[in-house]
Scaffold this active site. Structure first.
Site, mmCIF file in Angstrom:
data_model
loop_
_atom_site.group_PDB
_atom_site.id
_atom_site.type_symbol
_atom_site.label_atom_id
_atom_site.label_comp_id
_atom_site.label_asym_id
_atom_site.label_seq_id
_atom_site.Cartn_x
_atom_site.Cartn_y
_atom_site.Cartn_z
ATOM 1 C CB ALA A 86 -20.799 4.031 -4.729
ATOM 2 C CD GLU B 298 -11.788 12.888 -3.223
ATOM 3 O OE1 GLU B 298 -11.495 12.058 -4.117
ATOM 4 O OE2 GLU B 298 -12.885 13.619 -3.151
ATOM 5 N NE ARG B 299 -6.099 12.577 -8.665
ATOM 6 C CZ ARG B 299 -6.633 12.879 -9.905
ATOM 7 N NH1 ARG B 299 -6.059 14.046 -10.262
ATOM 8 N NH2 ARG B 299 -7.432 12.137 -10.692
ATOM 9 N N GLY C 259 14.775 -10.639 5.150
ATOM 10 C CA GLY C 259 14.948 -11.906 4.400
ATOM 11 C C GLY C 259 13.605 -12.761 4.599
ATOM 12 C CB SER D 250 -8.836 6.537 -14.997
ATOM 13 O OG SER D 250 -8.174 5.924 -14.266
ATOM 14 C CD GLU E 136 0.125 3.511 -15.283
ATOM 15 O OE1 GLU E 136 1.057 2.857 -15.064
ATOM 16 O OE2 GLU E 136 -0.878 3.686 -14.549
ATOM 17 N N PRO F 15 -7.771 17.421 -5.427
ATOM 18 C CG PRO F 15 -7.301 19.652 -5.826
ATOM 19 C CD PRO F 15 -8.339 18.555 -5.952
ATOM 20 C CD GLN G 134 15.742 -8.791 -0.706
ATOM 21 O OE1 GLN G 134 14.411 -8.840 -1.413
ATOM 22 N NE2 GLN G 134 16.491 -9.830 -1.164
ATOM 23 C CG LEU G 135 17.320 -4.173 4.320
ATOM 24 C CD1 LEU G 135 17.540 -3.051 5.071
ATOM 25 C CD2 LEU G 135 18.740 -4.617 3.606
#
Length: 390
Positions: free
Chosen positions: A127, A246-247, A343, A135, A371, A244, A340-341
């Site tokens: 938490a 975690e990302r 449809g 951020s 960002e 590190p 997209q393929l």
């Protein structure tokens, strides 16, 4: 997880990948639709994974874990994505929470919490995020006031994965708001019969419905001083120290999703007929898949490099920030092109490609937004001699 050209993919990791895939096909895939309706996975599923050794693989065996590395947990997360399951709950439970405890907890704290987490008997959550802070971790307002041998915690948290089902929650709180980052501490709250703790609501998300995301309140919650991780005021440094691994979670799950999307789209293009021939016969479709497959191959090479650096203790903040940003953005682009393929079918929630699409969007937000990642990377490019200012 394919193992072509991977120096780090030992027989041990490969065996775990095979086991995880087989287990999830039986224990998870048949239940996903129900989990998505109830917005969390069954407690029995957690216990079953614990029984089979698929929880907390990177926790030392002496504390009840698998005795492996964090990469063992990455392998399990990869398998979850390929089985069509959002890995968010397991990311937090298998990697984030236990590695705070193993890195900063006392032996007594490790004995209290880690074996239960590895068994699936206690679900973990972190938490940190608050309604008015995202951020900017140093600006958190949740307060931890020292009172004798205890701390009294008051505040609110939001966007907390596993928040409504967690038994063990690491709460970031400040003991002195004036100190900003130097006043933050990490406190473990055990939710069972915890006075003052409440789940305000389970949030309705765009995707990743198998995992719960909740708003939590702490109203004069009293925890023993023995539940503090590390020294008072060291919480911000601990949070930064775990970033590190975690990302890199985002890079792992993004790569699995990219490869899965290409696999689904390629299969569909070969099976689906339009204008009297398979979709794959259309040059545009072939070109789209060719580009997406190439992106997937490049992503896998970059990820393998990052994992090798992590195992060698050489994964720096800049590289992992590049990975977090790039993989999250690429996942969104590739999954979108693959959808997209399909449809109109691609827009239907019952199709796995639609679920991948909805799940991908959050990757650019949590764990440090795109960002913020570019800001971190950009700082390393500034020449101090030129006196650049923010």
């Amino acid at each position: 997880m394919t193992d072509q050209g991977r120096a780090w993919m030992t027989d041990d990791y490969a065996a775990l990948a095979t086991t995880a895939a087989a287990v999830l096909a039986v224990e998870a895939s048949p239940h996903v639709d129900r989990w998505r309706e109830q917005h969390h996975m069954d407690r029995e599923f957690w216990l079953r994974l614990g029984e089979l050794g698929l929880l907390c693989c990177g926790v030392p065996a002496q504390w009840g874990g698998g005795g492996g590395t964090v990469v063992h947990d990455y392998v399990v997360l990869d398998a979850l994505v390929r089985a069509g399951i959002s890995p968010a709950s397991m990311q937090v439970h298998n990697v984030v929470v236990p590695h705070y405890i193993t890195s900063y907890g006392t032996d007594e704290q490790k004995r209290r919490w880690l074996p239960r987490m590895a068994a699936g008997d206690a679900i973990g959550a972190l938490a940190m995020t608050e309604p008015d802070t995202g951020s900017d971790v140093q600006a958190i307002r949740t307060r931890a006031r020292r009172d004798g041998d205890s701390y009294v915690i008051s505040g609110a948290k939001t966007f907390i994965t596993n928040g409504s089902v967690a038994d063990v929650i690491i709460v970031a709180a400040t003991t002195d708001p004036a100190l900003r980052g130097r006043g933050i501490g990490l406190f473990v709250v055990e939710t069972a019969q915890c006075q003052g703790f409440s789940v305000d609501r389970v949030l309705k998300k765009l995707g990743q419905h198998e995992s719960d995301t909740a708003e939590l309140s702490f109203d004069e919650v009293r925890v023993a001083a023995a539940n503090r991780l590390g020294e008072e005021g060291a919480g911000f440094a601990m949070l930064m120290g775990q970033l590190p691994a975690e990302r890199l979670l985002v890079a792992v799950t993004a790569t699995a999703a990219i490869e899965r999307a290409v696999e689904l789209a390629t299969r569909y293009a070969n099976e689906r007929h339009a204008f009297g021939k398979p979709l794959i016969a259309q040059q545009h479709v072939k070109f789209e898949l060719a580009e997406c497959a190439t992106h997937a191959r490049v992503a896998r090479v970059f990820l393998d490099s990052c994992i090798a650096k992590l195992l060698a203790g050489e994964l720096d903040e800049t590289t992992v920030s590049m990975a977090k940003w790039w993989f999250a953005e690429l996942e969104g682009q590739v999954v979108d092109r693959c959808l997209q393929l399909f449809g109109g079918y691609g827009y239907m929630d019952e199709f796995p490609i639609a679920r991948l699409y909805a799940a991908a969007r959050a990757q650019r937000i949590y764990g440090g937004s795109s960002e913020i990642m570019k800001e971190v990377i950009g700082r390393t490019l500034v020449d101090p001699a030129r006196g650049a200012t923010a």
